[in-house]
Scaffold this motif. Structure first.
Motif, PDB file in Angstrom:
ATOM      1  N   CYS A 241       1.013  -1.332  -0.096  1.00  0.00           N
ATOM      2  CA  CYS A 241       0.392   0.060  -0.230  1.00  0.00           C
ATOM      3  C   CYS A 241       0.869   1.464  -0.081  1.00  0.00           C
ATOM      4  CB  CYS A 241      -1.222   0.008   1.010  1.00  0.00           C
ATOM      5  SG  CYS A 241      -2.376   1.291   1.412  1.00  0.00           S
ATOM      6  N   ALA A 242       0.656   1.938  -0.898  1.00  0.00           N
ATOM      7  CA  ALA A 242       1.254   3.550  -1.356  1.00  0.00           C
ATOM      8  C   ALA A 242       0.632   4.357   0.263  1.00  0.00           C
ATOM      9  CB  ALA A 242       0.642   4.584  -2.046  1.00  0.00           C
ATOM     10  N   PRO A 243       1.985   4.743   1.189  1.00  0.00           N
ATOM     11  CA  PRO A 243       1.799   5.584   2.467  1.00  0.00           C
ATOM     12  C   PRO A 243       0.673   6.834   2.488  1.00  0.00           C
ATOM     13  CG  PRO A 243       3.858   5.531   1.687  1.00  0.00           C
ATOM     14  CD  PRO A 243       3.411   5.095   0.634  1.00  0.00           C
ATOM     15  N   SER A 244       0.379   6.194   1.622  1.00  0.00           N
ATOM     16  CA  SER A 244      -0.890   7.865   1.440  1.00  0.00           C
ATOM     17  C   SER A 244      -2.658   7.463   1.543  1.00  0.00           C
ATOM     18  CB  SER A 244      -1.383   8.898   0.006  1.00  0.00           C
ATOM     19  OG  SER A 244      -1.116   8.128  -1.121  1.00  0.00           O
ATOM     20  N   GLY A 245      -2.476   6.163   1.669  1.00  0.00           N
ATOM     21  CA  GLY A 245      -3.677   5.246   1.390  1.00  0.00           C
ATOM     22  C   GLY A 245      -3.899   4.108   2.646  1.00  0.00           C
ATOM     23  N   MET A 246      -2.453   4.161   4.423  1.00  0.00           N
ATOM     24  CA  MET A 246      -3.016   3.636   5.482  1.00  0.00           C
ATOM     25  C   MET A 246      -3.290   4.076   6.022  1.00  0.00           C
ATOM     26  SD  MET A 246      -0.860   1.320   4.664  1.00  0.00           S
ATOM     27  CE  MET A 246      -0.878   0.650   6.789  1.00  0.00           C
ATOM     28  N   TYR A 247      -4.007   5.739   6.353  1.00  0.00           N
ATOM     29  CA  TYR A 247      -5.235   5.686   7.343  1.00  0.00           C
ATOM     30  C   TYR A 247      -6.230   5.725   6.419  1.00  0.00           C
ATOM     31  CZ  TYR A 247      -8.642   9.205   9.164  1.00  0.00           C
ATOM     32  OH  TYR A 247      -9.279   9.481  10.016  1.00  0.00           O
ATOM     33  N   LEU A 248      -6.833   5.430   5.512  1.00  0.00           N
ATOM     34  CA  LEU A 248      -8.620   4.786   4.933  1.00  0.00           C
ATOM     35  C   LEU A 248      -7.707   3.510   5.485  1.00  0.00           C
ATOM     36  CD1 LEU A 248     -10.406   5.487   3.830  1.00  0.00           C
ATOM     37  CD2 LEU A 248      -9.768   5.054   1.232  1.00  0.00           C
ATOM     38  N   LEU A 253     -10.154  -1.169   7.949  1.00  0.00           N
ATOM     39  CA  LEU A 253      -9.646  -2.710   8.293  1.00  0.00           C
ATOM     40  C   LEU A 253      -9.778  -2.993   9.948  1.00  0.00           C
ATOM     41  CD1 LEU A 253      -7.117  -3.735   5.588  1.00  0.00           C
ATOM     42  CD2 LEU A 253      -9.700  -4.009   5.837  1.00  0.00           C
ATOM     43  N   GLY A 254      -9.595  -1.476  10.470  1.00  0.00           N
ATOM     44  CA  GLY A 254      -9.306  -2.194  11.910  1.00  0.00           C
ATOM     45  C   GLY A 254      -7.993  -3.148  11.783  1.00  0.00           C
ATOM     46  N   SER A 255      -8.864  -3.816  12.803  1.00  0.00           N
ATOM     47  CA  SER A 255      -7.717  -4.885  13.609  1.00  0.00           C
ATOM     48  C   SER A 255      -7.479  -6.019  12.573  1.00  0.00           C
ATOM     49  CB  SER A 255      -8.583  -5.906  14.630  1.00  0.00           C
ATOM     50  OG  SER A 255      -9.650  -6.206  15.089  1.00  0.00           O
ATOM     51  N   ARG A 256      -7.653  -6.347  11.745  1.00  0.00           N
ATOM     52  CA  ARG A 256      -8.229  -7.536  10.663  1.00  0.00           C
ATOM     53  C   ARG A 256      -6.458  -6.830   9.777  1.00  0.00           C
ATOM     54  NH1 ARG A 256     -11.660  -7.930   5.909  1.00  0.00           N
ATOM     55  NH2 ARG A 256     -12.706  -5.867   6.955  1.00  0.00           N
ATOM     56  N   LEU A 257      -6.324  -6.039  10.187  1.00  0.00           N
ATOM     57  CA  LEU A 257      -4.759  -4.876   9.155  1.00  0.00           C
ATOM     58  C   LEU A 257      -3.693  -5.448   9.655  1.00  0.00           C
ATOM     59  CD1 LEU A 257      -3.661  -3.709   6.445  1.00  0.00           C
ATOM     60  CD2 LEU A 257      -4.110  -1.673   8.021  1.00  0.00           C
ATOM     61  N   GLN A 258      -2.419  -6.357   9.750  1.00  0.00           N
ATOM     62  CA  GLN A 258      -1.187  -6.384   9.550  1.00  0.00           C
ATOM     63  C   GLN A 258      -0.637  -5.449   9.381  1.00  0.00           C
ATOM     64  OE1 GLN A 258      -0.531 -10.119  11.064  1.00  0.00           O
ATOM     65  NE2 GLN A 258       1.794  -9.214  10.292  1.00  0.00           N
ATOM     66  N   VAL A 259       0.375  -4.666   9.497  1.00  0.00           N
ATOM     67  CA  VAL A 259       1.180  -4.298   9.304  1.00  0.00           C
ATOM     68  C   VAL A 259       2.573  -4.621   8.779  1.00  0.00           C
ATOM     69  CG1 VAL A 259       2.779  -1.211   8.427  1.00  0.00           C
ATOM     70  CG2 VAL A 259      -0.093  -1.476   9.358  1.00  0.00           C
ATOM     71  N   GLY A 260       3.483  -4.550   8.026  1.00  0.00           N
ATOM     72  CA  GLY A 260       5.197  -5.471   8.294  1.00  0.00           C
ATOM     73  C   GLY A 260       5.729  -3.871   8.005  1.00  0.00           C
ATOM     74  N   GLY A 261       6.715  -4.394   7.222  1.00  0.00           N
ATOM     75  CA  GLY A 261       7.876  -3.145   6.451  1.00  0.00           C
ATOM     76  C   GLY A 261       8.096  -2.718   4.730  1.00  0.00           C
ATOM     77  N   LEU A 287      -9.946   0.537  -3.035  1.00  0.00           N
ATOM     78  CA  LEU A 287      -8.263   0.930  -3.220  1.00  0.00           C
ATOM     79  C   LEU A 287      -7.420   0.729  -4.490  1.00  0.00           C
ATOM     80  CD1 LEU A 287      -8.430  -0.287   0.687  1.00  0.00           C
ATOM     81  CD2 LEU A 287      -9.204   1.999   0.196  1.00  0.00           C
ATOM     82  N   VAL A 288      -7.736   0.568  -4.864  1.00  0.00           N
ATOM     83  CA  VAL A 288      -6.947   0.423  -5.735  1.00  0.00           C
ATOM     84  C   VAL A 288      -5.968   1.628  -6.633  1.00  0.00           C
ATOM     85  CG1 VAL A 288      -8.226   1.188  -8.271  1.00  0.00           C
ATOM     86  CG2 VAL A 288      -6.643  -0.301  -8.606  1.00  0.00           C
ATOM     87  N   GLU A 289      -6.468   2.992  -5.806  1.00  0.00           N
ATOM     88  CA  GLU A 289      -5.546   3.873  -6.695  1.00  0.00           C
ATOM     89  C   GLU A 289      -4.233   3.658  -5.138  1.00  0.00           C
ATOM     90  OE1 GLU A 289      -5.758   8.952  -5.711  1.00  0.00           O
ATOM     91  OE2 GLU A 289      -7.139   7.514  -5.884  1.00  0.00           O
ATOM     92  N   TRP A 290      -4.686   3.105  -4.281  1.00  0.00           N
ATOM     93  CA  TRP A 290      -2.923   2.560  -3.158  1.00  0.00           C
ATOM     94  C   TRP A 290      -2.257   1.462  -3.184  1.00  0.00           C
ATOM     95  CZ3 TRP A 290      -7.954   5.087  -2.188  1.00  0.00           C
ATOM     96  CH2 TRP A 290      -7.874   6.808  -1.552  1.00  0.00           C
TER      97      TRP A 290
END
Length: 315
Positions: A241-248, A253-261, A287-290
């Protein structure tokens, strides 16, 4: 700040003997509605308070044996540690004061006060997107008392299929998960978690709870919650994911999202859980833009099909 208010309300009750919601509201500079909710919360936590109706009515403390410290009864001491224990949102000053208070309590009160402080975990994250706010379940108080006193309970329980069973459990702690309440127990089959709103009966015994030496309620609930989340959303997909799309992405997704490196091109690796490939593809198509899904292939195929259908419909 609510725990601070509950302590202040209790002290006000002890000092004046009887108070009205309006008097509490003026004293603490809150609304009468908030004052009434705080008085109800004290009663729910086990503090022996009751209300009198009529023109001369108000809230009073039930009389009874008192400690030599600040006039607290055993039940009041327990309740203070319950609402301001380590898992609560009490301020550091309140927690520090309570740590000193417990050392000054008579020995019979101290054991139950310490048990109360570690008997409850609050997990504010809801399962999914439920907005239902039910009342506390019927047997919550009885089970909370069993946890604090360290006694086994004969438990009647109705499972998700409607089948009712009865068993003897060793209550280890209670968890508030969003609007739901859970009892974490040890049973003959190992550790089990019961939804308290499905409990049909709860009869405390005189037999002591066998508590594992290394048991920690917060740590145990973390493991249970992870397992439940995996069962609710068994499918995992990989994406960047592009950094600009991480907030959205986090908001959706809340707790269903796990962020890596980060990848070499500056995007962020993520792991997303869901129910099935088609549902996840539909959820992420906007979310295809990000976002670029890298696997599994089935989700990518569904995204491509959704894109084709969108072009045919709106192109």
């Amino acid at each position: 700040m609510r725990t601070d208010r509950l302590v202040a309300v209790l002290l006000l009750l002890q000092r004046r003997g009887q108070v009205t919601a309006a008097e509490v509201a003026r004293e603490l500079e809150v609304s009468e509605r908030t004052a009434r909710r705080d008085l109800d919360a004290l009663a729910m936590a086990g503090v022996p308070v009751y209300s009198l109706q009529g023109r001369s009515g108000g809230w009073r403390l039930v009389g009874g044996a008192r400690t030599d410290l600040s006039g607290l009864t055993a039940g009041e001491a327990r309740a203070l540690f319950l609402v301001a224990g380590p898992a609560s949102t009490a301020t550091p000053a309140v927690k520090a004061a309570l740590r000193k208070l417990v050392q000054a309590l008579p020995e019979p009160f101290r054991v139950q006060a310490e048990a109360a402080a570690s008997s409850l975990v609050t997990d504010p994250q809801r399962w999914g997107s439920s907005r239902i706010e039910p009342r506390p379940p019927r047997f919550l108080d009885a089970l909370q008392d069993a946890v604090i006193r360290g006694v086994q309970v004969r438990l009647g329980y109705v499972d998700g299929t409607g089948a009712e069973t009865e068993r003897t459990v060793h209550p280890l702690g209670i968890v508030a998960k969003g609007p739901s309440w859970y009892l974490v127990s040890h049973t003959e089959s190992g550790r089990r978690t019961f939804r308290i709103d499905r409990v049909s009966s709860a009869e405390p015994t005189d037999d002591p709870v066998h508590r594992p030496e290394d048991f920690d309620l917060a740590e145990s609930w973390h493991e249970i919650a992870d397992e439940i989340e995996r069962r609710r959303a068994p499918l995992e997909i990989q994406a960047v994911c592009a950094p600009s799309g991480m907030y959205l992405l986090r908001m959706m997704l809340g707790s269903r999202l796990q962020v890596g490196g980060s990848t070499t091109d500056g995007r962020i690796e993520v792991l997303i859980r869901g129910h099935n490939e088609y549902a996840l593809a539909g959820e992420l198509a906007g979310l295809v833009e990000w976002l670029e899904v890298t696997g599994p292939p089935g989700v990518r195929d569904h995204l491509a099909a959704i894109g084709t259908a969108l072009v045919e419909r709106y192109g």
